[in-house]
Scaffold this motif. Structure first.
Motif, PDB file in Angstrom:
ATOM      1  N   LEU A  31      10.231   4.323 -31.639  1.00 16.89           N
ATOM      2  CA  LEU A  31       8.941   4.451 -32.321  1.00 16.89           C
ATOM      3  C   LEU A  31       8.688   5.876 -32.796  1.00 16.89           C
ATOM      4  N   THR A  32       9.112   6.861 -32.001  1.00 20.05           N
ATOM      5  CA  THR A  32       8.848   8.262 -32.335  1.00 20.05           C
ATOM      6  C   THR A  32      10.095   9.015 -32.796  1.00 20.05           C
ATOM      7  N   GLY A  33      11.279   8.482 -32.475  1.00 22.71           N
ATOM      8  CA  GLY A  33      12.516   9.174 -32.808  1.00 22.71           C
ATOM      9  C   GLY A  33      12.814  10.350 -31.883  1.00 22.71           C
ATOM     10  N   ARG A  34      12.023  10.508 -30.821  1.00 20.71           N
ATOM     11  CA  ARG A  34      12.203  11.618 -29.881  1.00 20.71           C
ATOM     12  C   ARG A  34      12.622  11.082 -28.511  1.00 20.71           C
ATOM     13  N   PRO A  35      13.136  11.969 -27.655  1.00 18.16           N
ATOM     14  CA  PRO A  35      13.469  11.513 -26.298  1.00 18.16           C
ATOM     15  C   PRO A  35      12.237  10.946 -25.590  1.00 18.16           C
ATOM     16  N   TRP A  36      12.469  10.023 -24.691  1.00 22.79           N
ATOM     17  CA  TRP A  36      11.379   9.498 -23.883  1.00 22.79           C
ATOM     18  C   TRP A  36      10.787  10.618 -23.032  1.00 22.79           C
ATOM     19  N   PRO A  37       9.539  10.525 -22.647  1.00 22.37           N
ATOM     20  CA  PRO A  37       8.961  11.543 -21.766  1.00 22.37           C
ATOM     21  C   PRO A  37       9.763  11.690 -20.477  1.00 22.37           C
ATOM     22  N   GLU A  38       9.776  12.875 -19.950  1.00 20.37           N
ATOM     23  CA  GLU A  38      10.478  13.125 -18.699  1.00 20.37           C
ATOM     24  C   GLU A  38       9.846  12.311 -17.569  1.00 20.37           C
ATOM     25  N   MET A  39      10.678  11.820 -16.670  1.00 16.65           N
ATOM     26  CA  MET A  39      10.159  11.090 -15.522  1.00 16.65           C
ATOM     27  C   MET A  39       9.440  12.061 -14.584  1.00 16.65           C
ATOM     28  N   PRO A  40       8.161  11.836 -14.290  1.00 21.29           N
ATOM     29  CA  PRO A  40       7.451  12.743 -13.383  1.00 21.29           C
ATOM     30  C   PRO A  40       8.120  12.807 -12.013  1.00 21.29           C
ATOM     31  N   GLN A  41       8.088  13.969 -11.423  1.00 21.34           N
ATOM     32  CA  GLN A  41       8.723  14.149 -10.122  1.00 21.34           C
ATOM     33  C   GLN A  41       8.101  13.243  -9.067  1.00 21.34           C
ATOM     34  N   ARG A  42       6.782  13.033  -9.140  1.00 19.84           N
ATOM     35  CA  ARG A  42       6.144  12.152  -8.153  1.00 19.84           C
ATOM     36  C   ARG A  42       6.637  10.713  -8.300  1.00 19.84           C
ATOM     37  N   PHE A  43       6.972  10.297  -9.533  1.00 19.52           N
ATOM     38  CA  PHE A  43       7.544   8.967  -9.754  1.00 19.52           C
ATOM     39  C   PHE A  43       8.914   8.869  -9.090  1.00 19.52           C
ATOM     40  N   ARG A  44       9.751   9.852  -9.389  1.00 22.37           N
ATOM     41  CA  ARG A  44      11.122   9.836  -8.876  1.00 22.37           C
ATOM     42  C   ARG A  44      11.126   9.839  -7.345  1.00 22.37           C
ATOM     43  N   GLN A  45      10.291  10.696  -6.770  1.00 19.93           N
ATOM     44  CA  GLN A  45      10.242  10.798  -5.313  1.00 19.93           C
ATOM     45  C   GLN A  45       9.760   9.496  -4.689  1.00 19.93           C
ATOM     46  N   GLY A  80       0.786  -1.224   0.000  1.00 23.27           N
ATOM     47  CA  GLY A  80       0.000   0.000   0.000  1.00 23.27           C
ATOM     48  C   GLY A  80       0.817   1.271   0.000  1.00 23.27           C
ATOM     49  N   PHE A  81       2.024   1.237  -0.568  1.00 25.14           N
ATOM     50  CA  PHE A  81       2.932   2.380  -0.507  1.00 25.14           C
ATOM     51  C   PHE A  81       2.608   3.447  -1.551  1.00 25.14           C
ATOM     52  N   ALA A  82       1.878   3.064  -2.621  1.00 24.72           N
ATOM     53  CA  ALA A  82       1.633   4.005  -3.727  1.00 24.72           C
ATOM     54  C   ALA A  82       0.174   3.967  -4.170  1.00 24.72           C
ATOM     55  N   VAL A 116      -1.720   6.836 -12.052  1.00 27.52           N
ATOM     56  CA  VAL A 116      -2.309   6.291 -13.279  1.00 27.52           C
ATOM     57  C   VAL A 116      -2.483   7.399 -14.319  1.00 27.52           C
ATOM     58  N   GLU A 117      -2.829   8.594 -13.868  1.00 29.61           N
ATOM     59  CA  GLU A 117      -2.953   9.727 -14.789  1.00 29.61           C
ATOM     60  C   GLU A 117      -1.607  10.052 -15.425  1.00 29.61           C
ATOM     61  N   GLU A 118      -0.550   9.964 -14.660  1.00 30.68           N
ATOM     62  CA  GLU A 118       0.797  10.217 -15.203  1.00 30.68           C
ATOM     63  C   GLU A 118       1.147   9.182 -16.270  1.00 30.68           C
ATOM     64  N   VAL A 119       0.760   7.930 -16.036  1.00 32.25           N
ATOM     65  CA  VAL A 119       1.028   6.880 -17.025  1.00 32.25           C
ATOM     66  C   VAL A 119       0.307   7.191 -18.333  1.00 32.25           C
TER      67      VAL A 119
END
Length: 210
Positions: free
Chosen positions: A81-95, A23-25, A31-34
Motif C-alpha cells: 500500500l505504501t511501498g515502504r518497509p513495514w513498521p518495526e516490531m515494537p520491543q514490547r511486542f517481541r518480548q 490475562g497475559f497481556a 493498543v497505543e503501539e497498534v
C-alpha cells in the motif's frame, strides 16, 4: 498467580502443543503501539487469490508482513500500500511473544512477522491453517485485545472436532509442535464497546516467517 487489571493470569492447556495464557497481556500501551503501526501502514481489507474481499482489516509490523491478493498468500518485506518497509516490531511486542512462547514450552521463539487484525462487529475469520511460513517448527503466538471473541480450535485435519473458547482482552493463545497446523478461526464478533479499542477487537499474530 499474578493479578492484573482484567483478572488473573492462568494457563489453560488445549492439548499437546497448545495453550491459552489468560490475562497475559493487559498492558494498555499495546493498543497505543497498534495505533502507531496503523499510522504508518494503515489497516486495509485484502483480497483472497480468488478475488473475495477479506472482512477483517489487516496491517503488519516486523521484517516481513503477510499479504494476500490475486497473486496468492505470502510474506513481503514492503507494504504494497505504501511501498515502504513495514513498521518495526515494537520491543514490547517481541518480548511478550517470546515470553508467552517460552511459557507454553517453546523457549527459542524469534518472531520476524506480526500480523495485526482488526475485527468489527459482524466480522469473522473462518477456519484455516497458518502454513505460509517457511519455518513451521516455530509456534504461533496470538494476542487478543479489546472486545471479547470466540476462538475455534480444531485439529490438523479439516474434519477434526472443533472446540470453542472465549477470549477476552489480554488473553494469548500459543500453538506449535504437534498443534502447529491445527485449524482455527474466530466466530462472528458480537456488538460491544471496550474502553481501549472501542467497537473493535485487535488481534496480534506473531510468526517466524523465514
Amino acid at each position: 498467580m499474578e493479578p492484573d487489571l482484567f483478572g488473573t493470569r492462568r494457563d489453560e492447556p488445549l492439548g499437546p502443543g497448545a495453550m491459552i495464557l489468560r490475562g497475559f497481556a493487559p498492558d494498555p500501551a499495546m493498543v497505543e503501539e497498534v495505533a502507531h503501526i496503523a499510522g504508518i501502514s494503515p489497516f486495509r481489507q485484502m483480497q483472497t487469490p480468488g478475488g473475495r474481499t477479506i472482512g477483517v482489516e489487516m496491517t503488519n509490523c516486523g521484517a516481513l508482513g503477510w499479504v494476500s491478493d490475486r497473486r496468492g498468500y505470502r510474506y513481503e518485506p514492503l507494504d504494497p500500500l505504501t511501498g515502504r518497509p513495514w513498521p518495526e516490531m515494537p520491543q514490547r511486542f517481541r518480548q511478550l511473544a517470546q515470553e508467552a512462547a517460552a511459557r507454553a514450552g517453546f523457549p527459542d521463539f524469534r518472531p520476524d512477522a506480526c500480523l495485526v487484525n482488526r475485527y468489527v462487529p459482524g466480522v469473522k475469520m473462518g477456519l484455516h491453517q497458518d502454513r505460509d511460513e517457511a519455518d513451521l517448527d516455530a509456534p504461533i503466538v496470538s494476542v487478543s485485545l479489546g472486545l471479547p471473541a470466540t476462538f475455534q480450535f480444531g485439529g490438523p485435519r479439516r474434519g477434526d472436532p472443533v472446540a470453542k473458547h472465549a477470549l477476552t482482552h489480554g488473553d494469548l493463545v500459543v500453538w506449535g509442535g504437534p498443534a502447529r497446523l491445527n485449524w482455527h478461526g474466530i466466530l462472528t464478533l458480537k456488538p460491544g464497546e471496550h474502553p481501549l479499542t472501542g467497537a473493535a477487537r485487535i488481534n496480534l499474530t506473531f510468526r517466524r516467517a523465514r
